[in-house]
Design a protein around this motif. Structure first.
Motif, PDB file in Angstrom:
ATOM      1  N   SER A 161      38.033   9.678 -51.000  1.00  0.00           N
ATOM      2  CA  SER A 161      37.476  10.274 -49.780  1.00  0.00           C
ATOM      3  C   SER A 161      37.320  11.784 -49.862  1.00  0.00           C
ATOM      4  O   SER A 161      36.587  12.375 -49.062  1.00  0.00           O
ATOM      5  N   THR A 164      32.518  14.592 -52.736  1.00  0.00           N
ATOM      6  CA  THR A 164      31.277  14.764 -51.984  1.00  0.00           C
ATOM      7  C   THR A 164      30.562  13.417 -51.824  1.00  0.00           C
ATOM      8  O   THR A 164      30.836  12.450 -52.552  1.00  0.00           O
ATOM      9  N   GLU A 379      27.196   8.327 -43.440  1.00  0.00           N
ATOM     10  CA  GLU A 379      28.021   9.542 -43.386  1.00  0.00           C
ATOM     11  C   GLU A 379      27.172  10.776 -43.670  1.00  0.00           C
ATOM     12  O   GLU A 379      27.328  11.813 -43.009  1.00  0.00           O
ATOM     13  N   ARG A 382      25.091  11.363 -40.464  1.00  0.00           N
ATOM     14  CA  ARG A 382      25.893  11.785 -39.315  1.00  0.00           C
ATOM     15  C   ARG A 382      26.603  13.108 -39.558  1.00  0.00           C
ATOM     16  O   ARG A 382      26.951  13.821 -38.622  1.00  0.00           O
ATOM     17  N   GLY A 383      26.875  13.405 -40.822  1.00  0.00           N
ATOM     18  CA  GLY A 383      27.635  14.608 -41.139  1.00  0.00           C
ATOM     19  C   GLY A 383      29.126  14.405 -41.075  1.00  0.00           C
ATOM     20  O   GLY A 383      29.897  15.353 -41.256  1.00  0.00           O
ATOM     21  N   LYS A 384      29.562  13.182 -40.818  1.00  0.00           N
ATOM     22  CA  LYS A 384      30.994  12.860 -40.805  1.00  0.00           C
ATOM     23  C   LYS A 384      31.157  11.385 -41.152  1.00  0.00           C
ATOM     24  O   LYS A 384      30.262  10.564 -40.904  1.00  0.00           O
ATOM     25  N   PRO A 385      32.296  11.017 -41.752  1.00  0.00           N
ATOM     26  CA  PRO A 385      32.489   9.635 -42.196  1.00  0.00           C
ATOM     27  C   PRO A 385      32.699   8.677 -41.026  1.00  0.00           C
ATOM     28  O   PRO A 385      33.110   9.072 -39.935  1.00  0.00           O
ATOM     29  N   ASP A 387      34.746   5.758 -39.179  1.00  0.00           N
ATOM     30  CA  ASP A 387      36.179   5.478 -39.062  1.00  0.00           C
ATOM     31  C   ASP A 387      36.592   4.491 -40.153  1.00  0.00           C
ATOM     32  O   ASP A 387      36.051   3.386 -40.233  1.00  0.00           O
TER      33      ASP A 387
END
Length: 419
Positions: A161, A164, A379, A382-385, A387
């Motif tokens: 995680s 990149t 991801e 969205r710019g974020k992973p 959950d």
């Protein structure tokens, strides 16, 4: 027995290359790969090299690479735990004994107050009933031992995680990619051994029971015309022969500096689309070259890919039923039939299976590489992973559904081949 050996060799190679792709590119990204496994279930054989445990497991249904950070650690050290510590020459902790400390005399026993094995890499606590709070640095390659099983810690920069989006995507995509690479290599080897078809109106090998051999044709003869129609390519020649079964055809032949005519009546056979076509019992001419073999490997892999993608499309649109799918039992049966046809046919079959494995793994389904790539793509957008718990549930459900499909296909194979 030959079938079993062929299946073990082919499937072992396909799975090994697939997982090796994941392993190599994960390691290149700096990810700690805890295990490289062929098969599932109990371990049969294992050894450790360069941080990774290589195992062969009982059930030959695939394989996996266990990367640090993909799953929660099986053992967590919490405040209040008593652990045994060993140190390296620089004074850093390089081994932590979680239980059975009596089996490790010489370890320094600490009651843990605080520990960080991901970021700052330290353990803090009370040693030998002392009231003094002591802090030790933990080596980045330290191990913790639980039930006499040693596991290397995974600092955050060694976890999946932490990498990149691009690095993670490459590590996942590398498995299917290596299956396509393997198909190219197998087909290149096939072309170098068997030769590649040449699109010329030449006689290659002849069958022992064909009418061409009875008529006196020889390997290397050039067909100039059939019934007065000039032919220059293999396709020109075979199309005339196939369209006229049981018809008396006059062949104009060139052999060296001689030219002569011969009459041949093509025999009947049922073609690929259940249509009657003519055959005379000759194979296309072939040639062997490194450049040609490379080109053949890539072009044939592309053609196999397009055929399999087309079949999957027909399955989705309902033009192709689930009854046509085969699982492990069906593939085992087909591999036995192919093995009986000779090593060169087995080469082609292995290449087809390798392409098929690559494509199936790239399908955007949970639990497959394609499904994992979808989450990585989301991801990136969205710019974020997503959950991790939600993603884990999706993959778990997807894996369960895939297992149900596998059972259904296997039952279909059993009915088809044995009942």
């Amino acid at each position: 027995m030959n079938t079993l050996i062929a299946v073990i060799v082919i499937f072992g190679l396909l799975v090994f290359i697939h997982e090796w792709g994941h392993l190599i590119f994960a390691k290149r990204a700096g990810i700690l790969c805890r295990e490289f496994a062929i098969g599932f279930g109990p371990k049969i054989f294992s050894f450790k090299r360069n941080e990774t445990v290589y195992t062969i497991r009982l059930l030959p249904l695939g394989g996996f690479v266990r990367m640090a950070g993909e799953d929660p650690e099986m053992v967590q050290i919490k405040p209040g735990y008593e652990i045994g510590l060993f140190f390296n020459d620089s004074g850093k902790v390089n081994c932590m004994i979680i239980n059975n400390k009596s089996k490790h005399p010489g370890c320094k026993v600490m009651q843990v107050e605080k520990i960080d094995m991901e970021h700052d890499l330290f353990v803090q606590g009370y040693v030998d009933d002392s009231e003094e709070l002591i802090t030790y640095q933990i080596d980045e390659k330290a191990e913790f031992v639980h039930d006499e099983l040693a596991t290397q810690i995974a600092p955050y920069d060694r976890q999946f995680s932490s990498k990149t989006v691009g690095q993670r995507a490459v590590a996942i995509f590398a498995g299917p990619m290596m299956n396509f690479v393997l198909a190219v290599v197998i087909l290149m080897a096939y072309a170098l051994i068997a030769g590649m078809p040449v699109d010329e109106a030449l006689v290659g090998d002849l069958t022992d029971d064909g009418v061409a051999l009875e008529a006196g044709l020889e390997s290397g003869d050039r067909v100039l015309s059939i019934d007065g129609e000039n032919v220059t390519t293999w396709e020109d020649m075979t199309s005339i022969i196939q369209d006229q079964p049981n018809e008396n055809l006059q062949f104009e032949i060139e052999r060296g500096s001689d030219q002569f005519e011969v009459n041949i009546v093509p025999q009947e056979r049922i073609g690929a689309e259940d249509e009657v076509e003519g055959v005379v019992g000759i194979y296309p001419p072939t040639e062997k070259s490194i450049g040609g073999a490379i080109a053949f490997g890539f072009t044939q892999t592309y053609e196999y890919t397009m055929l399999i993608v087309e079949a999957l499309g027909m399955l989705v649109t309902g033009q192709f039923s689930l009854d046509h799918l085969s699982g492990p039992v069906g593939i085992y049966n087909y591999t036995g039939e192919v093995a009986a046809m000779g090593i060169l046919v087995l080469f082609q079959w292995a290449a087809i299976l390798s392409v098929n494995l690559g494509i199936i793994n790239l399908l955007p389904l949970p639990a497959l590489d394609g499904g994992r790539l979808i989450f990585i793509g989301l991801e990136a957008i969205r710019g974020k992973p997503i959950d991790p718990q939600k993603e884990g549930i999706v993959h778990f459900v997807g894996f369960a559904l895939l297992m149900l499909l596998m059972l259904a296909v296997t039952w279909n194979d059993i009915n088809k081949f044995f009942l």
